[in-house]
Design a protein around this motif. Sequence first.
Motif, PDB file in Angstrom:
ATOM      1  N   VAL A  98       0.884  -1.164   0.000  1.00 25.64           N
ATOM      2  CA  VAL A  98       0.000   0.000   0.000  1.00 25.64           C
ATOM      3  C   VAL A  98       0.921   1.212   0.000  1.00 25.64           C
ATOM      4  N   ASP A  99       1.448   1.542  -1.177  1.00 29.66           N
ATOM      5  CA  ASP A  99       2.491   2.564  -1.267  1.00 29.66           C
ATOM      6  C   ASP A  99       2.045   3.926  -0.759  1.00 29.66           C
ATOM      7  N   GLY A 100       0.783   4.258  -0.934  1.00 28.91           N
ATOM      8  CA  GLY A 100       0.293   5.545  -0.470  1.00 28.91           C
ATOM      9  C   GLY A 100      -0.073   5.553   1.000  1.00 28.91           C
ATOM     10  N   GLY A 101       0.142   4.436   1.692  1.00 28.06           N
ATOM     11  CA  GLY A 101      -0.241   4.340   3.106  1.00 28.06           C
ATOM     12  C   GLY A 101      -1.723   4.037   3.244  1.00 28.06           C
ATOM     13  N   HIS A 102      -2.135   3.877   4.456  1.00 30.30           N
ATOM     14  CA  HIS A 102      -3.532   3.574   4.773  1.00 30.30           C
ATOM     15  C   HIS A 102      -3.740   3.915   6.235  1.00 30.30           C
ATOM     16  N   GLU A 103      -4.811   4.606   6.527  1.00 33.05           N
ATOM     17  CA  GLU A 103      -5.161   4.901   7.916  1.00 33.05           C
ATOM     18  C   GLU A 103      -6.077   3.784   8.398  1.00 33.05           C
ATOM     19  N   PRO A 104      -5.569   2.883   9.252  1.00 34.86           N
ATOM     20  CA  PRO A 104      -6.397   1.753   9.679  1.00 34.86           C
ATOM     21  C   PRO A 104      -7.593   2.197  10.517  1.00 34.86           C
ATOM     22  N   THR A 105      -8.678   1.419  10.403  1.00 39.70           N
ATOM     23  CA  THR A 105      -9.885   1.683  11.173  1.00 39.70           C
ATOM     24  C   THR A 105     -10.361   0.399  11.836  1.00 39.70           C
ATOM     25  N   ASP A 106     -10.944   0.541  13.016  1.00 39.69           N
ATOM     26  CA  ASP A 106     -11.467  -0.624  13.743  1.00 39.69           C
ATOM     27  C   ASP A 106     -12.979  -0.788  13.540  1.00 39.69           C
ATOM     28  N   ALA A 107     -13.533  -0.138  12.523  1.00 39.17           N
ATOM     29  CA  ALA A 107     -14.987  -0.166  12.297  1.00 39.17           C
ATOM     30  C   ALA A 107     -15.526  -1.581  12.087  1.00 39.17           C
ATOM     31  N   GLY A 108     -14.706  -2.504  11.588  1.00 39.19           N
ATOM     32  CA  GLY A 108     -15.173  -3.864  11.323  1.00 39.19           C
ATOM     33  C   GLY A 108     -14.902  -4.855  12.439  1.00 39.19           C
ATOM     34  N   TRP A 109     -14.397  -4.379  13.576  1.00 33.93           N
ATOM     35  CA  TRP A 109     -14.083  -5.285  14.676  1.00 33.93           C
ATOM     36  C   TRP A 109     -15.342  -5.871  15.296  1.00 33.93           C
ATOM     37  N   THR A 110     -15.273  -7.154  15.624  1.00 32.22           N
ATOM     38  CA  THR A 110     -16.363  -7.833  16.334  1.00 32.22           C
ATOM     39  C   THR A 110     -16.291  -7.460  17.817  1.00 32.22           C
ATOM     40  N   PRO A 111     -17.345  -7.748  18.593  1.00 33.86           N
ATOM     41  CA  PRO A 111     -17.280  -7.480  20.041  1.00 33.86           C
ATOM     42  C   PRO A 111     -16.096  -8.188  20.722  1.00 33.86           C
ATOM     43  N   VAL A 112     -15.798  -9.417  20.328  1.00 33.43           N
ATOM     44  CA  VAL A 112     -14.651 -10.118  20.927  1.00 33.43           C
ATOM     45  C   VAL A 112     -13.355  -9.400  20.573  1.00 33.43           C
ATOM     46  N   GLU A 113     -13.210  -8.984  19.310  1.00 30.59           N
ATOM     47  CA  GLU A 113     -12.002  -8.252  18.917  1.00 30.59           C
ATOM     48  C   GLU A 113     -11.869  -6.956  19.707  1.00 30.59           C
ATOM     49  N   ARG A 114     -12.986  -6.266  19.924  1.00 33.25           N
ATOM     50  CA  ARG A 114     -12.924  -5.023  20.704  1.00 33.25           C
ATOM     51  C   ARG A 114     -12.437  -5.271  22.134  1.00 33.25           C
ATOM     52  N   ASP A 115     -12.697  -6.476  22.661  1.00 33.70           N
ATOM     53  CA  ASP A 115     -12.253  -6.820  24.012  1.00 33.70           C
ATOM     54  C   ASP A 115     -10.770  -7.166  24.085  1.00 33.70           C
ATOM     55  N   VAL A 116     -10.185  -7.680  22.988  1.00 33.93           N
ATOM     56  CA  VAL A 116      -8.809  -8.171  23.078  1.00 33.93           C
ATOM     57  C   VAL A 116      -7.814  -7.448  22.164  1.00 33.93           C
ATOM     58  N   LEU A 117      -8.274  -6.599  21.263  1.00 41.17           N
ATOM     59  CA  LEU A 117      -7.365  -5.847  20.404  1.00 41.17           C
ATOM     60  C   LEU A 117      -7.196  -4.441  20.959  1.00 41.17           C
ATOM     61  N   ASP A 118      -5.965  -3.960  20.951  1.00 43.03           N
ATOM     62  CA  ASP A 118      -5.639  -2.689  21.593  1.00 43.03           C
ATOM     63  C   ASP A 118      -5.345  -1.545  20.636  1.00 43.03           C
ATOM     64  N   GLU A 119      -4.647  -1.832  19.550  1.00 47.08           N
ATOM     65  CA  GLU A 119      -4.296  -0.762  18.612  1.00 47.08           C
ATOM     66  C   GLU A 119      -3.784  -1.347  17.313  1.00 47.08           C
ATOM     67  N   MET A 120      -3.670  -0.470  16.302  1.00 52.25           N
ATOM     68  CA  MET A 120      -3.064  -0.804  15.021  1.00 52.25           C
ATOM     69  C   MET A 120      -2.038   0.288  14.744  1.00 52.25           C
ATOM     70  N   ARG A 121      -0.899  -0.127  14.163  1.00 53.75           N
ATOM     71  CA  ARG A 121       0.148   0.869  13.935  1.00 53.75           C
ATOM     72  C   ARG A 121       1.084   0.412  12.823  1.00 53.75           C
ATOM     73  N   TRP A 122       1.599   1.378  12.074  1.00 48.80           N
ATOM     74  CA  TRP A 122       2.662   1.131  11.109  1.00 48.80           C
ATOM     75  C   TRP A 122       3.982   1.166  11.872  1.00 48.80           C
ATOM     76  N   LEU A 123       4.813   0.122  11.698  1.00 47.99           N
ATOM     77  CA  LEU A 123       6.094   0.041  12.399  1.00 47.99           C
ATOM     78  C   LEU A 123       7.218  -0.285  11.428  1.00 47.99           C
ATOM     79  N   THR A 124       8.381   0.298  11.667  1.00 49.32           N
ATOM     80  CA  THR A 124       9.571  -0.063  10.906  1.00 49.32           C
ATOM     81  C   THR A 124      10.175  -1.324  11.521  1.00 49.32           C
ATOM     82  N   THR A 125      11.067  -1.967  10.789  1.00 51.49           N
ATOM     83  CA  THR A 125      11.708  -3.151  11.370  1.00 51.49           C
ATOM     84  C   THR A 125      12.607  -2.753  12.537  1.00 51.49           C
ATOM     85  N   ALA A 126      13.188  -1.555  12.504  1.00 55.56           N
ATOM     86  CA  ALA A 126      13.991  -1.093  13.647  1.00 55.56           C
ATOM     87  C   ALA A 126      13.103  -0.955  14.883  1.00 55.56           C
ATOM     88  N   GLU A 127      11.901  -0.414  14.698  1.00 55.63           N
ATOM     89  CA  GLU A 127      10.969  -0.294  15.827  1.00 55.63           C
ATOM     90  C   GLU A 127      10.540  -1.664  16.330  1.00 55.63           C
TER      91      GLU A 127
END
Length: 190
Positions: free
Chosen positions: A114-143
Amino acid sequence: MVTSASLGPDWVRGPDGVRHRRAARVIVLDGADRVLLVRGHDADEPDRSWWFTVGGGIDPGESDVEAALRELREEVGLALVPEDLVGPVLTRAGIFRFLAETCRQDEVFFVARVDGGHEPTDAGWTPVERDVLDEMRWLTTAELRAETREVFPTVLPDVVDALARGWDGTVRHLGTQLDDEPSDPEELGR
């Protein structure tokens, strides 16, 4: 409340008593070779969290590619088509504890750019996912290498570095990996 019953119908108990499913995962890279990851935790161990690639269980009658595309839409709001996926580039069997159960997940990994990037959204998360998922982030391999939380698969920084240079057409097999032990980077064929 999230319990082992929350694992869902795609987690089938095998002859060995371990819950099992097949899953499709996507290593999403942007133009800067950062990888889009999700961070989650176990409801039974809320202080332990880890980073992992976008993806999830393959539904009955669904191909690996269809599952990968569906998971991209549901988990991070990214709508791609089959031609946007490369691979499979990697497979592994992960054995881990989640919701007080030992689980085995046979995973197939694809790559999407996704060369132009993408702003992730949690709009499609299920109730279980909302309970156990904390965040989404773009990370470098150094990070990723500096990250104090766990990263799955453990060789993900090496995988991302190799794929950023281009895929050579070889499907790498990490074999069975207990998610509390490191993989051998030599398995990547470097």
